[in-house]
Design an enzyme around this catalytic site. Sequence first.
Site, short mmCIF file in Angstrom:
data_model
loop_
_atom_site.label_atom_id
_atom_site.label_comp_id
_atom_site.label_asym_id
_atom_site.label_seq_id
_atom_site.Cartn_x
_atom_site.Cartn_y
_atom_site.Cartn_z
N ILE A 248 0.85 -1.19 0.00
CA ILE A 248 0.00 0.00 0.00
C ILE A 248 0.89 1.25 0.00
O ILE A 248 1.07 1.89 1.04
CB ILE A 248 -0.98 -0.02 1.20
CG1 ILE A 248 -1.78 -1.32 1.21
CG2 ILE A 248 -1.92 1.18 1.14
CD1 ILE A 248 -2.75 -1.47 2.36
N PRO A 249 1.47 1.57 -1.17
CA PRO A 249 2.33 2.76 -1.24
C PRO A 249 1.55 4.05 -1.01
O PRO A 249 0.42 4.19 -1.48
CB PRO A 249 2.86 2.72 -2.68
CG PRO A 249 2.57 1.36 -3.20
CD PRO A 249 1.40 0.86 -2.44
N HIS A 250 2.17 4.95 -0.26
CA HIS A 250 1.58 6.26 -0.01
C HIS A 250 2.71 7.23 0.31
O HIS A 250 3.82 6.82 0.58
CB HIS A 250 0.55 6.20 1.13
CG HIS A 250 1.08 5.60 2.38
ND1 HIS A 250 1.27 4.24 2.54
CD2 HIS A 250 1.46 6.16 3.54
CE1 HIS A 250 1.76 4.00 3.75
NE2 HIS A 250 1.88 5.16 4.38
N GLY A 251 2.40 8.51 0.25
CA GLY A 251 3.42 9.54 0.44
C GLY A 251 3.79 9.77 1.89
O GLY A 251 3.19 9.23 2.81
#
Length: 145
Positions: A62-65
């Site tokens: 779950i890539p996120h900034g």
Amino acid sequence: MEKSILNESNVEMNVALNNKEEAIRKTGDILAGQGYVEPAYVDAMLEREEVTSTYMGNYVAIPHGTEEAKEQIKASGLSIVHAPEGVDFGDGNIVKILIGIAGKDNEHLDILSKIAIVCSEEENIEKMIQANSKQELLALFEEVV
């Protein structure tokens, strides 16, 4: 009119990925391309990955900034990259489903908890990996997003 958090335009099916960076960029580029985030948010997603892996187990990441990148989010949104061949996220962790998140005004916590509900069932992950269409994949998220 409020922008939908997840729709067919936010999903890419049967994507072949060479490495983790390419996988995260693909996930972020969908968010940027659909107008949820500024293009610089994609770099913040890569920075986040350097700090701590977004691999969640069960073939899901779950890539996120980063926290600092919040001002680059225009609207809350999700992207899904379906990569049934898998991509190595390091330490032998293979990812086949990537779910990119951009949450405006701390909405990411609510979105994350909803995704966690779907992804906590191994049966749901298997259905995502085996999905033959965007509609089939999105159906698994309809009740929570």
